[in-house]
Motif scaffolding. Structure first.
Motif, PDB file in Angstrom:
ATOM      1  N   ASP A 160       1.161  -1.114  -0.087  1.00  0.00           N
ATOM      2  CA  ASP A 160      -0.269   0.171   0.119  1.00  0.00           C
ATOM      3  C   ASP A 160       0.951   1.164  -0.007  1.00  0.00           C
ATOM      4  O   ASP A 160       2.137   1.115   0.616  1.00  0.00           O
ATOM      5  N   TRP A 161       0.427   2.273  -0.605  1.00  0.00           N
ATOM      6  CA  TRP A 161       1.367   3.657  -0.715  1.00  0.00           C
ATOM      7  C   TRP A 161       1.594   4.276   0.552  1.00  0.00           C
ATOM      8  O   TRP A 161       2.737   4.597   0.670  1.00  0.00           O
ATOM      9  N   HIS A 162       0.651   4.031   1.423  1.00  0.00           N
ATOM     10  CA  HIS A 162       0.729   4.655   2.848  1.00  0.00           C
ATOM     11  C   HIS A 162       1.876   3.771   3.482  1.00  0.00           C
ATOM     12  O   HIS A 162       2.729   4.390   4.308  1.00  0.00           O
ATOM     13  N   VAL A 163       1.851   2.585   3.398  1.00  0.00           N
ATOM     14  CA  VAL A 163       3.033   1.714   3.892  1.00  0.00           C
ATOM     15  C   VAL A 163       4.116   1.925   3.265  1.00  0.00           C
ATOM     16  O   VAL A 163       5.270   2.196   4.123  1.00  0.00           O
TER      17      VAL A 163
ATOM     18  N   GLN B 183      -5.735   3.182   9.238  1.00  0.00           N
ATOM     19  CA  GLN B 183      -6.034   4.700   9.028  1.00  0.00           C
ATOM     20  C   GLN B 183      -6.117   5.298   7.844  1.00  0.00           C
ATOM     21  O   GLN B 183      -6.498   6.249   7.593  1.00  0.00           O
ATOM     22  N   ALA B 184      -5.813   4.326   6.749  1.00  0.00           N
ATOM     23  CA  ALA B 184      -5.539   4.903   5.338  1.00  0.00           C
ATOM     24  C   ALA B 184      -6.925   5.147   4.800  1.00  0.00           C
ATOM     25  O   ALA B 184      -7.903   4.367   4.892  1.00  0.00           O
ATOM     26  N   SER B 185      -7.246   6.175   4.056  1.00  0.00           N
ATOM     27  CA  SER B 185      -8.542   6.251   3.579  1.00  0.00           C
ATOM     28  C   SER B 185      -8.451   5.910   1.801  1.00  0.00           C
ATOM     29  O   SER B 185      -8.007   6.346   1.088  1.00  0.00           O
TER      30      SER B 185
ATOM     31  N   VAL C 152       5.440   4.769   1.855  1.00  0.00           N
ATOM     32  CA  VAL C 152       5.905   6.005   2.483  1.00  0.00           C
ATOM     33  C   VAL C 152       6.468   5.983   3.760  1.00  0.00           C
ATOM     34  O   VAL C 152       7.570   6.771   4.178  1.00  0.00           O
ATOM     35  N   ALA C 153       5.825   5.115   4.745  1.00  0.00           N
ATOM     36  CA  ALA C 153       6.173   5.081   5.999  1.00  0.00           C
ATOM     37  C   ALA C 153       7.591   4.485   6.057  1.00  0.00           C
ATOM     38  O   ALA C 153       8.292   4.798   6.843  1.00  0.00           O
TER      39      ALA C 153
ATOM     40  N   ILE D 294      -1.211   1.734   9.942  1.00  0.00           N
ATOM     41  CA  ILE D 294      -1.241   2.643   8.864  1.00  0.00           C
ATOM     42  C   ILE D 294      -2.180   2.028   7.674  1.00  0.00           C
ATOM     43  O   ILE D 294      -3.087   2.934   7.325  1.00  0.00           O
ATOM     44  N   VAL D 295      -2.381   0.935   7.469  1.00  0.00           N
ATOM     45  CA  VAL D 295      -3.591   0.459   6.462  1.00  0.00           C
ATOM     46  C   VAL D 295      -4.987   0.780   7.170  1.00  0.00           C
ATOM     47  O   VAL D 295      -5.881   1.072   6.479  1.00  0.00           O
TER      48      VAL D 295
END
Length: 159
Positions: free
Chosen positions: A113-116, A156-158, A118-119, A153-154
């Motif tokens: 996932d992009w949020h993951v 919390q991601a929208s 980036v983290a 993170i997943v």
């Protein structure tokens, strides 16, 4: 080839409908040929889509593919016609393998996932700034974030 009842060529599909088509498949096949590009610079976006919907995969073995999947998450075969045939035979003789691979690949998808991502990059850069990593380190998502952090993170991601 006597496959017209099991292989459907549908042509162009709008992106927002791709997941539903993929979910109707039994197996994804990624026979990327082994060459300099595919072995060291391949970024298989189709593989990410297959992982995201939990689609079992049969893939040719090469270094870039192994950076993403293992024998637990995909059926990895030698990059030859014989390897491909043996992989298909393995699936035909062990249908439970498809279910096992689907479960593992869906679980693996959350790491991409992009949020993951980036983290992970932020954590890596912070580590470099603090001298925690050197160029000899092999950095993977598992080294940078715990499973609990990724799940947070997943969650919390929208999407």
């Amino acid at each position: 080839l006597a496959i017209k009842d099991i292989v459907h060529l549908v042509g162009y599909v709008p992106h927002n409908q791709v997941a539903s088509y993929l979910q109707s498949c039994d197996l994804a096949v990624l026979p990327y040929p082994v060459n300099a590009y595919n072995s060291f610079a391949l970024s298989p976006l189709k593989m990410m889509e297959f992982l995201a919907v939990g689609l079992p995969m049969l893939v040719f073995d090469n270094p870039c593919i192994r950076e993403i999947v293992s024998e637990k998450t995909a059926l990895i075969v030698p990059p030859t016609l014989e390897g491909f045939i043996q992989g298909i035979q393995q699936i035909v003789t062990n249908p439970a393998l498809l279910f096992q691979l689907a479960q593992k690949s869906k679980a693996l998808a959350k790491y991409y996932d992009w949020h993951v991502r980036v983290a992970c990059i932020e954590r890596f850069i912070d580590g470099l700034e603090q001298g925690r990593f050197n160029t000899g380190d092999i950095i993977t998502v598992h080294d940078l974030l715990s499973v609990e952090e990724i799940e947070t993170i997943v969650a919390q991601a929208s999407f």
